[in-house]
Design a protein around this motif. Structure first.
Motif, mmCIF file in Angstrom:
data_model
loop_
_atom_site.group_PDB
_atom_site.id
_atom_site.type_symbol
_atom_site.label_atom_id
_atom_site.label_comp_id
_atom_site.label_asym_id
_atom_site.label_seq_id
_atom_site.Cartn_x
_atom_site.Cartn_y
_atom_site.Cartn_z
ATOM 1 N N GLY A 6 0.841 -1.409 -0.043
ATOM 2 C CA GLY A 6 0.067 -0.018 -0.158
ATOM 3 C C GLY A 6 0.671 1.156 0.049
ATOM 4 O O GLY A 6 0.623 2.210 0.427
ATOM 5 N N SER A 7 1.933 1.109 -0.624
ATOM 6 C CA SER A 7 2.708 2.407 -0.636
ATOM 7 C C SER A 7 2.443 3.584 -1.292
ATOM 8 O O SER A 7 2.045 3.565 -2.413
ATOM 9 N N TYR A 8 2.538 4.577 -0.459
ATOM 10 C CA TYR A 8 1.892 6.032 -0.650
ATOM 11 C C TYR A 8 2.802 6.563 -1.944
ATOM 12 O O TYR A 8 2.090 6.936 -2.817
ATOM 13 N N VAL A 45 -5.151 3.990 -2.904
ATOM 14 C CA VAL A 45 -4.088 3.749 -1.972
ATOM 15 C C VAL A 45 -3.820 4.964 -1.063
ATOM 16 O O VAL A 45 -3.527 4.898 0.117
ATOM 17 N N CYS A 46 -3.492 6.153 -1.703
ATOM 18 C CA CYS A 46 -3.203 7.317 -1.269
ATOM 19 C C CYS A 46 -4.015 7.828 -0.386
ATOM 20 O O CYS A 46 -3.847 8.304 0.952
ATOM 21 N N GLU A 48 -6.373 5.995 1.661
ATOM 22 C CA GLU A 48 -6.184 5.136 2.713
ATOM 23 C C GLU A 48 -5.238 5.360 3.601
ATOM 24 O O GLU A 48 -5.125 5.510 4.727
ATOM 25 N N ARG A 49 -3.869 5.645 2.868
ATOM 26 C CA ARG A 49 -2.961 6.105 3.673
ATOM 27 C C ARG A 49 -2.869 7.250 4.430
ATOM 28 O O ARG A 49 -2.665 7.516 5.518
ATOM 29 N N ALA A 52 -5.185 6.700 7.378
ATOM 30 C CA ALA A 52 -4.491 6.147 8.515
ATOM 31 C C ALA A 52 -3.866 6.876 9.365
ATOM 32 O O ALA A 52 -3.575 7.160 10.579
#
Length: 86
Positions: A6-8, A45-46, A48-49, A52
């Protein structure tokens, strides 16, 4: 496309690349739909990060209670109480 862990950074780079390609106006019409699908995945993905990180900050960090960040000083009102005691 899957992003490692999940790499931003990787997802953001993908969004930047896709935006640059679409901005040129030279993207083949047959390529636009796959690009948009890839961008949607990278955006998720962005997002989600970022959410978080927001959740961690909202809950405090390093064991802070009540949403305060660890290491925060007492509220300014306490300084006035100390002056009155003197």
């Amino acid at each position: 496309m899957r992003f490692m862990n999940g790499s931003y950074r990787e997802a953001y780079a993908t969004l930047s690349r896709i935006a640059a390609e679409l901005e040129t106006g030279e993207a083949d019409l047959d390529r636009v739909l796959p690009l948009l699908e890839e961008a949607r995945t990278a955006y998720a993905v962005c997002r989600e990060r970022i959410e978080a990180v927001r959740a961690v900050l909202a809950g405090g960090w390093a064991g802070g209670e009540g949403g305060e960040l660890a290491g925060d000083d007492e509220p300014a009102d306490d300084a006035e109480d100390e002056e009155e005691e003197s």
